[in-house]
Design a protein around this motif. Structure first.
Motif, short mmCIF file in Angstrom:
data_model
loop_
_atom_site.label_atom_id
_atom_site.label_comp_id
_atom_site.label_asym_id
_atom_site.label_seq_id
_atom_site.Cartn_x
_atom_site.Cartn_y
_atom_site.Cartn_z
N ALA A 127 -2.26 6.44 12.31
CA ALA A 127 -3.41 5.54 12.36
C ALA A 127 -3.57 4.73 11.08
CB ALA A 127 -4.69 6.34 12.65
N ASP A 128 -2.99 5.22 9.96
CA ASP A 128 -3.07 4.53 8.67
C ASP A 128 -2.07 3.39 8.55
OD1 ASP A 128 -4.92 6.48 7.85
OD2 ASP A 128 -3.34 7.73 6.97
N LEU A 129 -1.10 3.34 9.45
CA LEU A 129 0.02 2.42 9.33
C LEU A 129 -0.03 1.35 10.40
CD1 LEU A 129 2.70 5.18 8.74
CD2 LEU A 129 1.62 3.73 7.01
N LEU B 240 5.73 15.79 6.81
CA LEU B 240 5.97 16.44 8.09
C LEU B 240 4.94 16.10 9.17
CD1 LEU B 240 8.12 18.19 9.32
CD2 LEU B 240 6.86 20.21 8.54
N PRO B 241 3.62 16.07 8.88
CA PRO B 241 2.67 15.71 9.94
C PRO B 241 2.91 14.32 10.54
CG PRO B 241 1.52 16.74 8.12
CD PRO B 241 2.94 16.49 7.66
N LEU B 242 3.21 13.33 9.70
CA LEU B 242 3.50 11.99 10.20
C LEU B 242 4.77 12.00 11.04
CD1 LEU B 242 3.07 8.95 10.43
CD2 LEU B 242 4.23 8.71 8.21
N GLU C 161 0.85 -1.18 0.00
CA GLU C 161 0.00 0.00 0.00
C GLU C 161 0.89 1.23 0.00
OE1 GLU C 161 -3.70 2.05 2.43
OE2 GLU C 161 -3.08 0.01 2.94
N LEU C 162 0.59 2.15 -0.91
CA LEU C 162 1.35 3.40 -1.05
C LEU C 162 0.64 4.50 -0.26
CD1 LEU C 162 3.85 4.14 -2.82
CD2 LEU C 162 2.24 4.98 -4.51
N HIS C 163 1.41 5.22 0.57
CA HIS C 163 0.86 6.28 1.41
C HIS C 163 1.53 7.61 1.07
CE1 HIS C 163 -1.03 3.35 4.16
NE2 HIS C 163 0.06 2.64 3.95
N GLU C 164 0.75 8.53 0.53
CA GLU C 164 1.31 9.85 0.19
C GLU C 164 1.00 10.88 1.26
OE1 GLU C 164 1.73 12.48 -3.86
OE2 GLU C 164 0.20 10.93 -3.76
N GLU C 165 -0.05 10.68 2.03
CA GLU C 165 -0.45 11.60 3.10
C GLU C 165 -0.75 10.77 4.35
OE1 GLU C 165 -0.76 14.98 2.94
OE2 GLU C 165 -0.24 15.14 0.83
#
Length: 146
Positions: A42-44, A67-69, A34-38
């Motif tokens: 909680a998504d990981l 930066l937010p992550l 799964e590719l995460h750009e934003e």
């Protein structure tokens, strides 16, 4: 086969292209990717393998979308000794803080006790116009460790 989260930090799209290229190879090898750009924490899932692909901006900083992550990891995340990861950082050695974004990520992941399965790949824009090529060679060298 493994579940892999590719976490991308990109401003002009080069890191995203590298991430997509690595995603294709991993999927062909049978991994669930799964590719995460934003991404947010909680998504990981820390039971997944995390593959970081980021460019470096400004004075060795992280791209704005990452930066937010990064701040969430720094401010609220407990130790994650179960997390295994690898990292590709794009930069330009003509700047003072070459691949500084990668150094920031590595320091934070070390603090969280995450385990790198291989050395970070630093791709120098002054030496290559196609960052996907060294990234593919690098991936083939360690992909069996996922």
């Amino acid at each position: 086969m493994a579940a892999v989260d590719i976490i991308v930090g990109s401003v002009y799209g080069s890191a995203f292209l590298v991430a997509e290229t690595l995603e294709e190879v991993l999927v062909k090898a049978g991994h669930q990717v799964e590719l995460h750009e934003e991404a947010e924490l909680a998504d990981l899932d820390t039971s997944h393998f995390w593959l970081w692909v980021t460019s470096t901006t400004g004075q060795g900083e992280l791209p704005p979308n990452l930066l937010p992550l990064f701040e969430e990891l720094r401010e609220t995340c407990p130790p994650m000794p179960e997390l295994r990861y690898a990292q590709v950082t794009l930069g330009d050695s003509s700047y003072d803080h070459f691949c500084g974004a990668g150094a920031l990520l590595t320091a934070q992941l070390d603090e969280l006790q995450a385990v790198a399965v291989t050395d970070e790949l630093q791709v120098d824009a002054s030496e290559t116009l196609d960052p996907e090529e060294p990234a593919l060679v690098w991936l083939q060298d360690w992909m069996d460790k996922i």
